[in-house]
Design a protein around this motif. Structure first.
Motif, PDB file in Angstrom:
ATOM      1  N   CYS A  22      34.839  25.759 -55.847  1.00 16.07           N
ATOM      2  CA  CYS A  22      33.406  25.471 -56.016  1.00 16.07           C
ATOM      3  C   CYS A  22      32.941  25.685 -57.469  1.00 16.07           C
ATOM      4  O   CYS A  22      33.079  26.781 -58.023  1.00 16.07           O
ATOM      5  N   PRO A  23      32.358  24.651 -58.086  1.00 16.36           N
ATOM      6  CA  PRO A  23      31.897  24.807 -59.474  1.00 16.36           C
ATOM      7  C   PRO A  23      30.778  25.833 -59.625  1.00 16.36           C
ATOM      8  O   PRO A  23      30.682  26.518 -60.641  1.00 16.36           O
ATOM      9  N   TRP A  24      29.937  25.949 -58.602  1.00 11.31           N
ATOM     10  CA  TRP A  24      28.826  26.914 -58.683  1.00 11.31           C
ATOM     11  C   TRP A  24      29.377  28.336 -58.656  1.00 11.31           C
ATOM     12  O   TRP A  24      28.931  29.207 -59.405  1.00 11.31           O
ATOM     13  N   ARG A  27      30.917  29.488 -61.933  1.00  7.44           N
ATOM     14  CA  ARG A  27      29.973  30.061 -62.913  1.00  7.44           C
ATOM     15  C   ARG A  27      29.992  31.584 -62.851  1.00  7.44           C
ATOM     16  O   ARG A  27      30.062  32.268 -63.878  1.00  7.44           O
ATOM     17  N   LEU A  46      35.551  27.107 -46.940  1.00  5.86           N
ATOM     18  CA  LEU A  46      34.465  26.113 -46.853  1.00  5.86           C
ATOM     19  C   LEU A  46      34.819  24.969 -45.903  1.00  5.86           C
ATOM     20  O   LEU A  46      33.984  24.103 -45.635  1.00  5.86           O
ATOM     21  N   ARG A  50      30.564  28.525 -41.363  1.00  7.52           N
ATOM     22  CA  ARG A  50      30.475  29.910 -41.829  1.00  7.52           C
ATOM     23  C   ARG A  50      30.423  30.860 -40.645  1.00  7.52           C
ATOM     24  O   ARG A  50      29.753  30.594 -39.656  1.00  7.52           O
ATOM     25  N   GLY A  61      24.529  30.050 -46.246  1.00 10.39           N
ATOM     26  CA  GLY A  61      25.949  29.781 -46.002  1.00 10.39           C
ATOM     27  C   GLY A  61      26.706  29.296 -47.230  1.00 10.39           C
ATOM     28  O   GLY A  61      27.854  28.852 -47.127  1.00 10.39           O
ATOM     29  N   LEU A  62      26.082  29.347 -48.402  1.00  2.87           N
ATOM     30  CA  LEU A  62      26.707  28.812 -49.613  1.00  2.87           C
ATOM     31  C   LEU A  62      27.447  29.899 -50.384  1.00  2.87           C
ATOM     32  O   LEU A  62      27.136  31.084 -50.272  1.00  2.87           O
ATOM     33  N   VAL A  63      28.407  29.474 -51.209  1.00  2.00           N
ATOM     34  CA  VAL A  63      28.976  30.355 -52.228  1.00  2.00           C
ATOM     35  C   VAL A  63      28.479  29.850 -53.576  1.00  2.00           C
ATOM     36  O   VAL A  63      28.208  28.662 -53.718  1.00  2.00           O
ATOM     37  N   PRO A  64      28.316  30.722 -54.574  1.00  2.00           N
ATOM     38  CA  PRO A  64      28.650  32.135 -54.547  1.00  2.00           C
ATOM     39  C   PRO A  64      27.500  33.000 -54.033  1.00  2.00           C
ATOM     40  O   PRO A  64      26.341  32.592 -54.070  1.00  2.00           O
ATOM     41  N   GLU A  75      22.714  32.299 -55.110  1.00  2.00           N
ATOM     42  CA  GLU A  75      22.403  31.204 -56.046  1.00  2.00           C
ATOM     43  C   GLU A  75      23.049  31.496 -57.400  1.00  2.00           C
ATOM     44  O   GLU A  75      22.700  32.480 -58.077  1.00  2.00           O
ATOM     45  N   SER A  76      23.944  30.603 -57.800  1.00  2.00           N
ATOM     46  CA  SER A  76      24.784  30.856 -58.977  1.00  2.00           C
ATOM     47  C   SER A  76      24.001  31.144 -60.255  1.00  2.00           C
ATOM     48  O   SER A  76      24.378  32.029 -61.029  1.00  2.00           O
TER      49      SER A  76
HETATM   50  N1  LIG Z   1      22.574  25.938 -55.506  1.00  2.00           N
HETATM   51  C1  LIG Z   1      23.761  26.635 -55.090  1.00  2.00           C
HETATM   52  C2  LIG Z   1      24.847  25.631 -54.744  1.00  2.00           C
HETATM   53  C3  LIG Z   1      26.071  26.295 -54.183  1.00  2.00           C
HETATM   54  C4  LIG Z   1      26.921  25.311 -53.382  1.00  2.00           C
HETATM   55  O1  LIG Z   1      26.512  24.172 -53.103  1.00  2.00           O
HETATM   56  N2  LIG Z   1      28.087  25.769 -52.957  1.00  2.00           N
HETATM   57  C5  LIG Z   1      28.902  24.933 -52.081  1.00  2.00           C
HETATM   58  C6  LIG Z   1      30.356  24.903 -52.476  1.00  2.00           C
HETATM   59  S1  LIG Z   1      30.596  24.118 -54.021  1.00  2.00           S
HETATM   60  C7  LIG Z   1      28.889  25.523 -50.692  1.00  2.00           C
HETATM   61  O2  LIG Z   1      28.900  26.724 -50.513  1.00  2.00           O
HETATM   62  N3  LIG Z   1      28.852  24.640 -49.705  1.00  2.00           N
HETATM   63  C8  LIG Z   1      28.863  25.025 -48.350  1.00  2.00           C
HETATM   64  C9  LIG Z   1      29.639  24.079 -47.519  1.00  2.00           C
HETATM   65  O3  LIG Z   1      30.394  23.277 -48.088  1.00  2.00           O
HETATM   66  O4  LIG Z   1      29.524  24.164 -46.304  1.00  2.00           O
HETATM   67  C10 LIG Z   1      24.202  27.596 -56.190  1.00  2.00           C
HETATM   68  O5  LIG Z   1      23.910  27.301 -57.368  1.00  2.00           O
HETATM   69  O6  LIG Z   1      24.783  28.649 -55.886  1.00  2.00           O
END
Ligand SMILES: N[C@@H](CCC(=O)N[C@@H](CS)C(=O)NCC(=O)O)C(=O)O
Length: 241
Positions: A22-24, A27, A46, A50, A61-64, A75-76
């Motif tokens: 994950c690019p976020w 960071r 992923l 989750r 449910g997002l990373v990081p 939120e990154s």
């Molecule tokens: N706005 C969020 C975006 C984070 C994001 O979109 N992460 C993706 C992975 S790159 C994620 O966790 N997606 C959940 C999924 O694929 O179910 C941030 O900056 O942290």
């Protein structure tokens, strides 16, 4: 003094909930590494829904996400700014003077410009089949980078704003640049996308330095990232049919 598990003055205990694709999340890895903070990582799969425990950490449910002592942050960009503010370093000057405020504003403007104007094109391009529509999107992206990003990288030698060391600008944008080049090398994005970036003198010089930096590379797994993206795009294309 302690507030919500945040204690001043001692080495924090940090858990980073992440996925190296994950690019976020990338960071947060760059920032933590540059700050030299010890941390434990928990890899979130992923490819599966989750688990309930993680939805308690981050209801989105997002990373990081990070746990900093007993406090969760998500939120990154917020996680990265928090870590930089809590542990002042070369990444970004601490606020408190007009010079520092200006340096911070310039970094923020650069990152905001990347995210709001250019940052989502690669994913859109990747979802399109080869052809005129995809080529037009690539040209649109390159036009935006030339107009909006290239001038902001004037004097970015070796790093943003002429910094001798990597800054928060690289930490927040390089994860996307390293992916665009990798996807173009591996046939997931048209080669013209990387070639067009290479033709921009400020951008290409800056990007080469940023993406080869040790703090950007240490979790970088090109094969894994490309394979993960391939599966994701195939599944999105199958859903469209
Ligand atoms: N706005 C969020 C975006 C984070 C994001 O979109 N992460 C993706 C992975 S790159 C994620 O966790 N997606 C959940 C999924 O694929 O179910 C941030 O900056 O942290």
């Amino acid at each position: 003094m302690s507030t919500n598990g945040i204690t001043n003055g001692s080495t924090p205990k940090i858990t980073l909930y992440t996925n190296h694709r994950c690019p976020w999340a990338h960071r947060a890895h760059i920032v933590i590494k540059e700050l030299g903070l010890p941390y434990e990582e928990v890899i979130i799969d992923l490819d599966k829904p989750r688990e309930p425990w993680y939805l308690e950490v981050n209801p989105r449910g997002l990373v990081p996400s990070i746990k900093y002592n007993d406090t969760i942050l998500t939120e990154s960009a917020i996680v990265s700014h928090f870590l930089c503010d809590a542990h002042p370093s070369h990444l970004v000057p601490s606020p408190g003077s007009p010079t520092a405020a200006l340096a911070r504003a310039r970094i923020n403007f650069f990152v905001d410009t990347w995210v709001s104007k250019a940052g989502s094109y690669w994913f859109q391009v990747m979802r399109k089949e080869e052809g005129g529509e995809r080529d037009a999107l690539v040209q649109e992206f390159l036009g935006i980078v030339k107009k909006e990003i290239e001038p902001l990288l004037e004097g970015a030698e070796p790093y943003f704003g002429g910094s001798e060391k990597i800054t928060l600008a690289e930490a927040l944008v390089a994860p996307f640049i390293v992916r665009i080049y990798a996807f173009a090398r591996n046939g997931m994005l048209p080669a013209s996308m990387a070639e067009g970036l290479e033709a921009l003198p400020n951008f290409s010089k800056w990007a080469a330095k940023a993406i080869e930096h040790e703090s950007v590379r240490y979790i970088w797994d090109e094969e894994g990232v490309v394979e993960g993206a391939r599966r994701r795009i195939a599944s999105l294309k199958a859903q469209q049919k």
